[in-house]
Design an enzyme around this catalytic site. Structure first.
Site, PDB file in Angstrom:
ATOM      1  N   TRP A 359       2.414  64.499  60.060  1.00 45.56           N
ATOM      2  CA  TRP A 359       1.346  65.420  59.667  1.00 45.56           C
ATOM      3  C   TRP A 359       1.897  66.828  59.467  1.00 45.56           C
ATOM      4  O   TRP A 359       1.470  67.549  58.562  1.00 45.56           O
ATOM      5  CB  TRP A 359       0.259  65.443  60.742  1.00 45.56           C
ATOM      6  N   HIS A 360       2.869  67.219  60.283  1.00 42.50           N
ATOM      7  CA  HIS A 360       3.410  68.572  60.198  1.00 42.50           C
ATOM      8  C   HIS A 360       4.285  68.779  58.975  1.00 42.50           C
ATOM      9  O   HIS A 360       4.455  69.930  58.536  1.00 42.50           O
ATOM     10  CB  HIS A 360       4.207  68.902  61.463  1.00 42.50           C
ATOM     11  N   GLY A 361       4.847  67.740  58.430  1.00 46.08           N
ATOM     12  CA  GLY A 361       5.683  67.931  57.260  1.00 46.08           C
ATOM     13  C   GLY A 361       6.217  66.630  56.710  1.00 46.08           C
ATOM     14  O   GLY A 361       6.432  65.657  57.449  1.00 46.08           O
ATOM     15  N   PHE A 504       1.302  73.177  56.419  1.00 44.67           N
ATOM     16  CA  PHE A 504       0.902  71.913  56.986  1.00 44.67           C
ATOM     17  C   PHE A 504      -0.496  71.494  56.532  1.00 44.67           C
ATOM     18  O   PHE A 504      -0.935  70.406  56.859  1.00 44.67           O
ATOM     19  CB  PHE A 504       0.951  71.961  58.517  1.00 44.67           C
TER      20      PHE A 504
END
Length: 504
Positions: A359-361, A504
Protein backbone atom coordinates in the site's frame (compact mmCIF):
# COMPACT_ATOMS: atom_id res chain seq x y z
CA UNK A 1 -2.24 23.01 -2.77
CA UNK A 2 -0.82 21.87 0.58
CA UNK A 3 -1.70 22.97 4.08
CA UNK A 4 1.53 24.88 4.67
CA UNK A 5 1.10 27.14 1.65
CA UNK A 6 -0.13 30.69 2.17
CA UNK A 7 -2.76 30.24 -0.54
CA UNK A 8 -4.31 27.35 1.40
CA UNK A 9 -4.42 29.39 4.60
CA UNK A 10 -6.07 32.24 2.70
CA UNK A 11 -8.56 29.93 0.98
CA UNK A 12 -9.40 28.16 4.22
CA UNK A 13 -10.14 31.50 5.89
CA UNK A 14 -12.66 32.22 3.11
CA UNK A 15 -14.15 28.71 3.43
CA UNK A 16 -14.42 29.11 7.21
CA UNK A 17 -16.09 32.54 7.10
CA UNK A 18 -18.63 31.66 4.41
CA UNK A 19 -19.38 28.29 6.04
CA UNK A 20 -20.36 29.83 9.36
CA UNK A 21 -22.12 32.75 7.66
CA UNK A 22 -24.55 30.36 5.95
CA UNK A 23 -27.69 29.77 8.00
CA UNK A 24 -29.00 26.46 6.68
CA UNK A 25 -27.24 23.20 7.39
CA UNK A 26 -27.78 21.87 3.84
CA UNK A 27 -26.26 25.01 2.37
CA UNK A 28 -23.18 24.57 4.55
CA UNK A 29 -22.75 20.96 3.44
CA UNK A 30 -23.13 21.94 -0.21
CA UNK A 31 -20.54 24.68 0.27
CA UNK A 32 -18.10 22.18 1.78
CA UNK A 33 -18.70 19.77 -1.10
CA UNK A 34 -17.98 22.50 -3.67
CA UNK A 35 -14.84 23.52 -1.76
CA UNK A 36 -13.70 19.89 -1.51
CA UNK A 37 -13.99 19.31 -5.25
CA UNK A 38 -12.28 22.65 -5.93
CA UNK A 39 -9.45 21.69 -3.56
CA UNK A 40 -8.94 18.35 -5.33
CA UNK A 41 -9.35 19.87 -8.78
CA UNK A 42 -6.65 22.46 -8.02
CA UNK A 43 -4.13 19.59 -8.22
CA UNK A 44 -5.45 18.12 -11.50
CA UNK A 45 -9.05 18.72 -12.55
CA UNK A 46 -9.00 15.68 -14.88
CA UNK A 47 -9.03 13.27 -11.95
CA UNK A 48 -12.22 14.79 -10.56
CA UNK A 49 -14.12 12.50 -12.94
CA UNK A 50 -12.42 9.48 -11.37
CA UNK A 51 -13.33 10.66 -7.88
CA UNK A 52 -16.95 11.32 -8.93
CA UNK A 53 -17.28 7.94 -10.64
CA UNK A 54 -15.88 6.11 -7.60
CA UNK A 55 -18.30 8.03 -5.41
CA UNK A 56 -21.27 7.14 -7.63
CA UNK A 57 -20.40 3.44 -7.74
CA UNK A 58 -19.90 3.32 -3.97
CA UNK A 59 -23.21 5.12 -3.41
CA UNK A 60 -25.27 2.82 -5.67
CA UNK A 61 -23.54 -0.29 -4.31
CA UNK A 62 -24.36 0.85 -0.78
CA UNK A 63 -28.02 1.34 -1.71
CA UNK A 64 -28.31 -2.13 -3.18
CA UNK A 65 -26.41 -3.80 -0.33
CA UNK A 66 -28.81 -2.24 2.17
CA UNK A 67 -31.84 -3.97 0.62
CA UNK A 68 -33.57 -6.77 2.54
CA UNK A 69 -32.27 -10.25 1.83
CA UNK A 70 -34.00 -13.20 0.25
CA UNK A 71 -33.19 -16.76 1.22
CA UNK A 72 -30.64 -18.20 -1.17
CA UNK A 73 -33.09 -20.90 -2.17
CA UNK A 74 -35.64 -18.39 -3.45
CA UNK A 75 -35.58 -17.73 -7.18
CA UNK A 76 -35.73 -14.28 -8.71
CA UNK A 77 -38.68 -13.93 -11.04
CA UNK A 78 -37.92 -13.93 -14.75
CA UNK A 79 -37.23 -10.44 -16.01
CA UNK A 80 -36.85 -9.02 -12.48
CA UNK A 81 -33.20 -8.11 -12.94
CA UNK A 82 -34.01 -6.11 -16.04
CA UNK A 83 -36.87 -4.33 -14.24
CA UNK A 84 -34.54 -3.40 -11.37
CA UNK A 85 -32.11 -1.67 -13.71
CA UNK A 86 -35.01 0.26 -15.27
CA UNK A 87 -36.14 1.39 -11.80
CA UNK A 88 -32.57 2.26 -10.88
CA UNK A 89 -32.27 4.83 -13.65
CA UNK A 90 -35.88 6.03 -13.46
CA UNK A 91 -35.46 7.05 -9.82
CA UNK A 92 -38.18 4.72 -8.45
CA UNK A 93 -36.13 4.18 -5.28
CA UNK A 94 -38.87 3.11 -2.88
CA UNK A 95 -40.10 0.33 -5.18
CA UNK A 96 -36.57 -0.67 -6.11
CA UNK A 97 -35.22 -0.85 -2.57
CA UNK A 98 -38.25 -2.74 -1.31
CA UNK A 99 -37.36 -5.68 -3.54
CA UNK A 100 -35.15 -8.15 -1.64
CA UNK A 101 -31.88 -9.51 -2.99
CA UNK A 102 -30.56 -12.99 -2.55
CA UNK A 103 -27.04 -13.58 -1.25
CA UNK A 104 -25.51 -14.01 -4.70
CA UNK A 105 -26.92 -10.67 -5.84
CA UNK A 106 -25.57 -8.92 -2.74
CA UNK A 107 -22.17 -10.50 -3.35
CA UNK A 108 -22.30 -9.27 -6.95
CA UNK A 109 -22.82 -5.66 -5.82
CA UNK A 110 -20.03 -5.97 -3.29
CA UNK A 111 -17.82 -7.46 -6.00
CA UNK A 112 -18.61 -4.50 -8.26
CA UNK A 113 -17.43 -2.10 -5.57
CA UNK A 114 -14.32 -4.19 -4.93
CA UNK A 115 -13.40 -4.64 -8.59
CA UNK A 116 -13.81 -0.97 -9.41
CA UNK A 117 -11.94 0.47 -6.43
CA UNK A 118 -9.15 -2.11 -6.36
CA UNK A 119 -9.03 -2.03 -10.15
CA UNK A 120 -8.37 1.70 -10.44
CA UNK A 121 -5.97 1.55 -7.50
CA UNK A 122 -4.14 -1.37 -9.11
CA UNK A 123 -3.95 0.27 -12.52
CA UNK A 124 -2.76 3.70 -11.46
CA UNK A 125 -0.49 2.60 -8.65
CA UNK A 126 0.70 -0.93 -9.46
CA UNK A 127 0.48 -1.57 -13.21
CA UNK A 128 4.12 -0.71 -13.96
CA UNK A 129 5.31 -2.54 -10.84
CA UNK A 130 3.57 -5.78 -11.79
CA UNK A 131 4.56 -5.41 -15.46
CA UNK A 132 8.25 -5.00 -14.56
CA UNK A 133 8.13 -7.82 -12.01
CA UNK A 134 6.45 -10.18 -14.47
CA UNK A 135 8.99 -9.34 -17.19
CA UNK A 136 11.91 -9.98 -14.83
CA UNK A 137 10.41 -13.29 -13.65
CA UNK A 138 9.77 -14.54 -17.19
CA UNK A 139 13.27 -13.53 -18.23
CA UNK A 140 14.69 -15.42 -15.26
CA UNK A 141 12.71 -18.50 -16.34
CA UNK A 142 14.13 -18.26 -19.84
CA UNK A 143 11.05 -16.72 -21.42
CA UNK A 144 12.11 -13.15 -22.21
CA UNK A 145 9.04 -10.97 -22.59
CA UNK A 146 9.09 -7.20 -22.54
CA UNK A 147 5.75 -6.05 -21.14
CA UNK A 148 4.90 -2.47 -21.98
CA UNK A 149 5.02 0.07 -19.16
CA UNK A 150 2.96 3.24 -19.19
CA UNK A 151 3.56 6.83 -18.17
CA UNK A 152 0.89 6.91 -15.47
CA UNK A 153 0.19 9.82 -13.13
CA UNK A 154 -0.84 8.62 -9.68
CA UNK A 155 -3.97 10.49 -8.55
CA UNK A 156 -3.36 12.17 -5.20
CA UNK A 157 -5.22 10.49 -2.34
CA UNK A 158 -6.50 7.53 -4.35
CA UNK A 159 -5.32 5.05 -1.69
CA UNK A 160 -7.29 6.94 0.94
CA UNK A 161 -10.64 7.58 -0.68
CA UNK A 162 -10.84 4.07 -2.21
CA UNK A 163 -10.33 2.57 1.25
CA UNK A 164 -13.08 4.79 2.66
CA UNK A 165 -15.55 3.69 -0.02
CA UNK A 166 -14.61 0.04 0.48
CA UNK A 167 -15.09 0.20 4.25
CA UNK A 168 -18.52 1.80 3.70
CA UNK A 169 -19.65 -1.07 1.45
CA UNK A 170 -18.10 -3.73 3.69
CA UNK A 171 -19.89 -2.40 6.75
CA UNK A 172 -23.24 -2.29 4.97
CA UNK A 173 -22.76 -5.81 3.63
CA UNK A 174 -21.94 -7.11 7.13
CA UNK A 175 -24.92 -5.31 8.65
CA UNK A 176 -22.78 -2.96 10.76
CA UNK A 177 -23.94 0.23 9.04
CA UNK A 178 -27.10 1.65 7.54
CA UNK A 179 -26.77 3.18 4.11
CA UNK A 180 -27.39 6.84 3.38
CA UNK A 181 -29.79 7.78 0.60
CA UNK A 182 -28.45 11.33 0.54
CA UNK A 183 -25.93 11.37 -2.30
CA UNK A 184 -24.58 14.75 -1.21
CA UNK A 185 -23.77 13.43 2.27
CA UNK A 186 -22.01 10.39 0.83
CA UNK A 187 -20.07 12.54 -1.65
CA UNK A 188 -18.94 14.83 1.17
CA UNK A 189 -17.86 11.81 3.23
CA UNK A 190 -15.63 10.68 0.34
CA UNK A 191 -14.30 14.09 -0.71
CA UNK A 192 -14.11 16.08 2.57
CA UNK A 193 -11.03 18.17 1.79
CA UNK A 194 -9.16 18.19 5.14
CA UNK A 195 -8.55 14.44 4.91
CA UNK A 196 -9.05 13.80 1.19
CA UNK A 197 -5.48 13.52 -0.03
CA UNK A 198 -3.54 12.04 2.92
CA UNK A 199 -5.98 10.85 5.57
CA UNK A 200 -6.80 10.08 8.28
CA UNK A 201 -8.87 7.27 6.75
CA UNK A 202 -12.37 8.05 7.99
CA UNK A 203 -15.11 5.47 8.56
CA UNK A 204 -18.63 6.24 7.39
CA UNK A 205 -19.96 5.07 10.76
CA UNK A 206 -18.23 7.99 12.48
CA UNK A 207 -18.52 10.70 9.81
CA UNK A 208 -21.98 10.31 8.25
CA UNK A 209 -23.86 10.75 11.58
CA UNK A 210 -22.06 14.08 12.00
CA UNK A 211 -23.65 15.30 8.76
CA UNK A 212 -27.14 14.85 10.18
CA UNK A 213 -26.80 17.40 12.97
CA UNK A 214 -26.59 21.17 12.30
CA UNK A 215 -23.41 22.73 13.68
CA UNK A 216 -23.05 25.81 15.83
CA UNK A 217 -19.80 27.70 16.17
CA UNK A 218 -20.24 27.72 19.95
CA UNK A 219 -19.62 23.97 19.91
CA UNK A 220 -16.22 24.42 18.23
CA UNK A 221 -13.10 24.38 20.38
CA UNK A 222 -11.47 27.17 18.40
CA UNK A 223 -8.47 27.57 20.68
CA UNK A 224 -7.78 23.88 20.75
CA UNK A 225 -8.04 23.61 16.95
CA UNK A 226 -5.77 26.62 16.43
CA UNK A 227 -3.15 25.17 18.76
CA UNK A 228 -3.37 21.77 17.07
CA UNK A 229 -2.95 23.39 13.65
CA UNK A 230 0.03 25.36 14.95
CA UNK A 231 1.68 22.18 16.28
CA UNK A 232 1.07 20.38 12.98
CA UNK A 233 2.39 23.34 10.98
CA UNK A 234 5.51 23.51 13.15
CA UNK A 235 6.15 19.77 12.73
CA UNK A 236 5.80 19.93 8.97
CA UNK A 237 7.24 23.32 7.95
CA UNK A 238 9.94 23.75 10.59
CA UNK A 239 11.11 20.22 11.39
CA UNK A 240 10.25 17.85 8.54
CA UNK A 241 11.07 20.29 5.72
CA UNK A 242 14.43 21.22 7.28
CA UNK A 243 15.45 17.58 7.81
CA UNK A 244 14.31 16.47 4.36
CA UNK A 245 17.36 17.82 2.40
CA UNK A 246 19.76 16.00 4.74
CA UNK A 247 17.98 12.67 4.31
CA UNK A 248 17.70 13.22 0.55
CA UNK A 249 21.39 14.02 0.27
CA UNK A 250 22.40 10.83 2.04
CA UNK A 251 19.97 8.40 0.40
CA UNK A 252 20.88 9.69 -3.06
CA UNK A 253 24.41 8.21 -2.66
CA UNK A 254 24.61 6.22 0.61
CA UNK A 255 27.78 4.37 -0.41
CA UNK A 256 29.96 7.49 -0.20
CA UNK A 257 29.12 8.39 3.41
CA UNK A 258 30.47 7.23 6.77
CA UNK A 259 28.62 5.17 9.38
CA UNK A 260 28.09 8.27 11.53
CA UNK A 261 26.43 10.05 8.60
CA UNK A 262 24.29 6.96 8.02
CA UNK A 263 22.98 7.01 11.58
CA UNK A 264 22.34 10.73 11.43
CA UNK A 265 20.50 10.48 8.09
CA UNK A 266 18.36 7.52 9.14
CA UNK A 267 17.31 9.13 12.42
CA UNK A 268 16.71 12.40 10.57
CA UNK A 269 14.38 10.62 8.14
CA UNK A 270 12.55 8.78 10.92
CA UNK A 271 11.89 12.13 12.60
CA UNK A 272 11.04 13.73 9.26
CA UNK A 273 8.45 11.15 8.22
CA UNK A 274 6.79 11.30 11.64
CA UNK A 275 6.68 15.10 11.77
CA UNK A 276 5.57 15.24 8.13
CA UNK A 277 2.68 12.79 8.37
CA UNK A 278 1.57 13.45 11.93
CA UNK A 279 1.86 17.17 11.22
CA UNK A 280 -0.43 16.80 8.23
CA UNK A 281 -2.87 14.75 10.31
CA UNK A 282 -2.85 17.38 13.06
CA UNK A 283 -3.65 20.12 10.55
CA UNK A 284 -6.36 18.01 8.89
CA UNK A 285 -8.01 17.28 12.24
CA UNK A 286 -7.76 20.95 13.21
CA UNK A 287 -9.30 22.19 9.93
CA UNK A 288 -12.14 19.72 10.24
CA UNK A 289 -12.62 20.74 13.88
CA UNK A 290 -12.90 24.41 12.97
CA UNK A 291 -15.76 23.42 10.64
CA UNK A 292 -17.48 21.42 13.37
CA UNK A 293 -16.40 17.90 12.35
CA UNK A 294 -14.34 15.39 14.28
CA UNK A 295 -11.75 13.21 12.54
CA UNK A 296 -10.11 10.18 14.19
CA UNK A 297 -6.71 10.29 15.87
CA UNK A 298 -3.99 9.05 13.52
CA UNK A 299 -0.83 9.18 15.68
CA UNK A 300 -0.35 8.66 19.40
CA UNK A 301 3.34 9.24 20.23
CA UNK A 302 4.55 6.11 18.38
CA UNK A 303 8.23 6.64 19.18
CA UNK A 304 7.50 6.10 22.86
CA UNK A 305 6.10 2.63 22.16
CA UNK A 306 7.61 -0.08 24.35
CA UNK A 307 7.30 -2.84 21.73
CA UNK A 308 6.57 -3.27 18.05
CA UNK A 309 2.92 -4.22 18.60
CA UNK A 310 2.44 -1.08 20.66
CA UNK A 311 4.13 0.91 17.89
CA UNK A 312 1.69 -0.23 15.22
CA UNK A 313 -1.20 0.63 17.53
CA UNK A 314 0.13 4.21 17.65
CA UNK A 315 1.40 4.80 14.07
CA UNK A 316 -1.02 5.61 11.22
CA UNK A 317 -3.79 4.27 13.42
CA UNK A 318 -6.60 4.58 10.87
CA UNK A 319 -4.77 2.53 8.22
CA UNK A 320 -3.82 -0.30 10.53
CA UNK A 321 -7.29 -0.40 12.08
CA UNK A 322 -8.61 -0.68 8.52
CA UNK A 323 -6.24 -3.54 7.67
CA UNK A 324 -7.05 -5.27 10.96
CA UNK A 325 -10.82 -5.06 10.46
CA UNK A 326 -11.02 -5.81 6.73
CA UNK A 327 -8.01 -8.08 6.11
CA UNK A 328 -6.73 -9.72 9.30
CA UNK A 329 -10.04 -10.44 11.07
CA UNK A 330 -11.81 -11.82 7.96
CA UNK A 331 -8.85 -14.15 7.35
CA UNK A 332 -8.99 -15.32 10.97
CA UNK A 333 -12.75 -15.92 10.78
CA UNK A 334 -12.34 -17.91 7.58
CA UNK A 335 -9.88 -20.30 9.22
CA UNK A 336 -11.21 -20.21 12.80
CA UNK A 337 -11.95 -23.96 12.85
CA UNK A 338 -8.53 -24.95 11.53
CA UNK A 339 -6.42 -27.00 13.93
CA UNK A 340 -3.36 -24.91 13.03
CA UNK A 341 -5.07 -21.66 14.04
CA UNK A 342 -2.00 -20.21 15.79
CA UNK A 343 0.24 -20.81 12.79
CA UNK A 344 -2.44 -19.34 10.53
CA UNK A 345 -2.67 -16.28 12.78
CA UNK A 346 1.02 -15.65 12.25
CA UNK A 347 0.57 -16.13 8.52
CA UNK A 348 -2.31 -13.65 8.50
CA UNK A 349 -0.18 -11.09 10.36
CA UNK A 350 2.51 -11.45 7.72
CA UNK A 351 -0.02 -11.15 4.86
CA UNK A 352 -1.54 -8.03 6.43
CA UNK A 353 1.83 -6.33 6.85
CA UNK A 354 2.96 -7.29 3.35
CA UNK A 355 -0.19 -5.63 2.01
CA UNK A 356 0.61 -2.63 4.19
CA UNK A 357 4.05 -2.40 2.58
CA UNK A 358 2.55 -2.68 -0.89
CA UNK A 359 0.00 0.00 0.00
CA UNK A 360 2.86 2.38 0.80
CA UNK A 361 4.52 1.98 -2.56
CA UNK A 362 4.73 -0.08 -5.75
CA UNK A 363 8.26 -1.42 -5.30
CA UNK A 364 9.91 -4.43 -3.68
CA UNK A 365 11.66 -2.41 -1.00
CA UNK A 366 8.23 -1.37 0.33
CA UNK A 367 7.17 -5.02 0.39
CA UNK A 368 10.36 -5.90 2.28
CA UNK A 369 9.61 -3.12 4.78
CA UNK A 370 6.14 -4.53 5.37
CA UNK A 371 7.48 -8.09 5.65
CA UNK A 372 10.13 -7.12 8.19
CA UNK A 373 7.49 -5.51 10.39
CA UNK A 374 5.25 -8.54 9.99
CA UNK A 375 8.08 -10.79 11.18
CA UNK A 376 8.73 -8.42 14.10
CA UNK A 377 5.06 -8.56 15.13
CA UNK A 378 5.09 -12.36 14.99
CA UNK A 379 8.29 -12.53 17.01
CA UNK A 380 6.91 -10.14 19.63
CA UNK A 381 3.68 -12.12 19.92
CA UNK A 382 5.59 -15.35 20.51
CA UNK A 383 8.10 -13.65 22.84
CA UNK A 384 5.26 -12.22 24.94
CA UNK A 385 3.89 -15.74 25.41
CA UNK A 386 7.28 -17.08 26.45
CA UNK A 387 8.03 -14.30 28.92
CA UNK A 388 4.53 -14.01 30.40
CA UNK A 389 5.27 -16.28 33.42
CA UNK A 390 8.26 -14.11 34.42
CA UNK A 391 6.41 -11.05 35.70
CA UNK A 392 9.47 -9.84 37.60
CA UNK A 393 11.08 -8.99 34.24
CA UNK A 394 8.23 -6.66 33.24
CA UNK A 395 9.83 -3.39 34.52
CA UNK A 396 13.12 -4.22 32.76
CA UNK A 397 11.24 -5.06 29.57
CA UNK A 398 9.47 -1.72 29.62
CA UNK A 399 12.69 0.22 30.27
CA UNK A 400 14.59 -1.47 27.44
CA UNK A 401 11.56 -1.67 25.17
CA UNK A 402 11.45 1.98 24.07
CA UNK A 403 15.06 2.27 22.76
CA UNK A 404 14.97 -1.24 21.25
CA UNK A 405 11.68 -0.53 19.48
CA UNK A 406 12.98 2.80 18.18
CA UNK A 407 16.12 1.08 16.91
CA UNK A 408 14.04 -1.50 15.06
CA UNK A 409 11.83 1.22 13.58
CA UNK A 410 14.93 3.03 12.30
CA UNK A 411 16.42 -0.15 10.85
CA UNK A 412 13.24 -1.22 9.07
CA UNK A 413 12.29 2.29 7.89
CA UNK A 414 15.47 2.34 5.81
CA UNK A 415 13.60 0.28 3.21
CA UNK A 416 10.70 2.74 3.31
CA UNK A 417 13.02 5.60 2.31
CA UNK A 418 15.54 3.90 0.04
CA UNK A 419 15.32 4.39 -3.71
CA UNK A 420 15.42 0.65 -4.38
CA UNK A 421 16.13 -2.69 -2.72
CA UNK A 422 19.86 -2.67 -3.44
CA UNK A 423 20.24 0.80 -1.98
CA UNK A 424 18.28 -0.27 1.10
CA UNK A 425 20.61 -3.23 1.67
CA UNK A 426 23.62 -0.92 1.37
CA UNK A 427 22.24 1.41 4.05
CA UNK A 428 21.29 -1.54 6.29
CA UNK A 429 24.88 -2.76 6.12
CA UNK A 430 26.12 0.59 7.32
CA UNK A 431 23.42 1.13 9.96
CA UNK A 432 23.20 -2.35 11.49
CA UNK A 433 26.72 -3.73 10.99
CA UNK A 434 28.54 -0.36 11.25
CA UNK A 435 30.33 -1.16 8.02
CA UNK A 436 30.75 1.48 5.32
CA UNK A 437 33.49 2.14 2.79
CA UNK A 438 32.44 5.78 2.39
CA UNK A 439 34.56 8.63 3.71
CA UNK A 440 32.34 11.69 3.32
CA UNK A 441 30.35 13.22 6.15
CA UNK A 442 27.04 15.04 6.13
CA UNK A 443 26.81 18.43 7.77
CA UNK A 444 26.20 17.23 11.32
CA UNK A 445 25.63 20.69 12.82
CA UNK A 446 21.88 20.14 12.83
CA UNK A 447 22.27 17.13 15.10
CA UNK A 448 21.92 19.43 18.10
CA UNK A 449 18.27 19.93 17.25
CA UNK A 450 17.51 16.32 18.23
CA UNK A 451 17.94 17.08 21.94
CA UNK A 452 15.36 19.90 22.27
CA UNK A 453 12.98 17.98 19.99
CA UNK A 454 13.16 14.93 22.25
CA UNK A 455 12.61 17.07 25.37
CA UNK A 456 9.64 18.89 23.82
CA UNK A 457 8.12 15.65 22.57
CA UNK A 458 8.53 13.98 25.97
CA UNK A 459 6.95 16.94 27.76
CA UNK A 460 4.00 16.85 25.36
CA UNK A 461 3.72 13.09 25.83
CA UNK A 462 3.50 13.60 29.59
CA UNK A 463 0.80 16.24 29.10
CA UNK A 464 2.74 19.14 30.61
CA UNK A 465 1.34 21.56 28.03
CA UNK A 466 -2.17 20.13 27.88
CA UNK A 467 -5.12 22.56 27.68
CA UNK A 468 -3.39 25.40 29.52
CA UNK A 469 -4.38 27.80 26.71
CA UNK A 470 -8.04 27.29 27.60
CA UNK A 471 -7.55 29.01 30.96
CA UNK A 472 -6.17 32.36 29.85
CA UNK A 473 -8.24 35.39 28.68
CA UNK A 474 -9.03 35.76 25.00
CA UNK A 475 -6.75 38.76 24.51
CA UNK A 476 -3.87 36.90 26.15
CA UNK A 477 -4.42 33.90 23.89
CA UNK A 478 -4.54 36.12 20.79
CA UNK A 479 -1.28 37.86 21.73
CA UNK A 480 0.44 34.61 22.64
CA UNK A 481 -0.68 32.90 19.42
CA UNK A 482 0.55 35.83 17.36
CA UNK A 483 3.94 35.65 19.07
CA UNK A 484 4.15 31.90 18.40
CA UNK A 485 3.31 32.32 14.73
CA UNK A 486 5.79 35.16 14.22
CA UNK A 487 8.48 33.15 16.01
CA UNK A 488 8.25 30.03 13.88
CA UNK A 489 8.33 32.02 10.64
CA UNK A 490 12.10 32.31 10.97
CA UNK A 491 12.44 28.52 11.22
CA UNK A 492 10.36 27.63 8.16
CA UNK A 493 12.39 25.81 5.52
CA UNK A 494 13.52 27.92 2.58
CA UNK A 495 12.38 25.21 0.15
CA UNK A 496 9.02 23.75 1.26
CA UNK A 497 8.77 20.01 0.62
CA UNK A 498 5.69 18.09 -0.55
CA UNK A 499 4.00 15.85 1.98
CA UNK A 500 5.70 12.45 2.08
CA UNK A 501 2.43 10.51 2.10
CA UNK A 502 1.08 12.27 -1.01
CA UNK A 503 2.89 9.56 -2.98
CA UNK A 504 0.93 6.88 -1.17
Amino acid sequence: MVFTEFRFLFCFLIVFCIYWALRKHNHRKFWLLVCSYSFYGAWDWRFLSLLLLSTAIGYFAGLMLSKPQEQDSQLVEKGETKNRWIKLFSGDWDTLLAKPLNQKQRQAWLALCLVWNLGILGFFKYYNFFADSASNLLTFLGLPVNLTTLEIILPVGISFYTFQILSYCFDIYLGKLKTTRNFGDFALFVAFFPQLVAGPIVRASSFLPQLLTPKTINEVDIRGCLMLFFVGYFKKACIADNLSPLADQYFANPEIYTVLSCWFAVIAFVIQVYCDFSGYSDMAIACAGLLGYKLPLNFNFPYFASNITDFWQRWHITLYNWLRDYVYFPLMIKFRKNQYIELLAYGNILITMLLSGLWHGAAWHFVVWGGLNGIALIFHKQWSMWIAPYKQLLPLRNILGIPLTFYWVCASTIFLRSNDLASGLQVEKSFVFLNSSGSQNLDLQMAWIFIPLIIMHWANYKGWFRDWWEKIPQWSFAVFYGVLVSTILRFIAISPQPFVYFQF
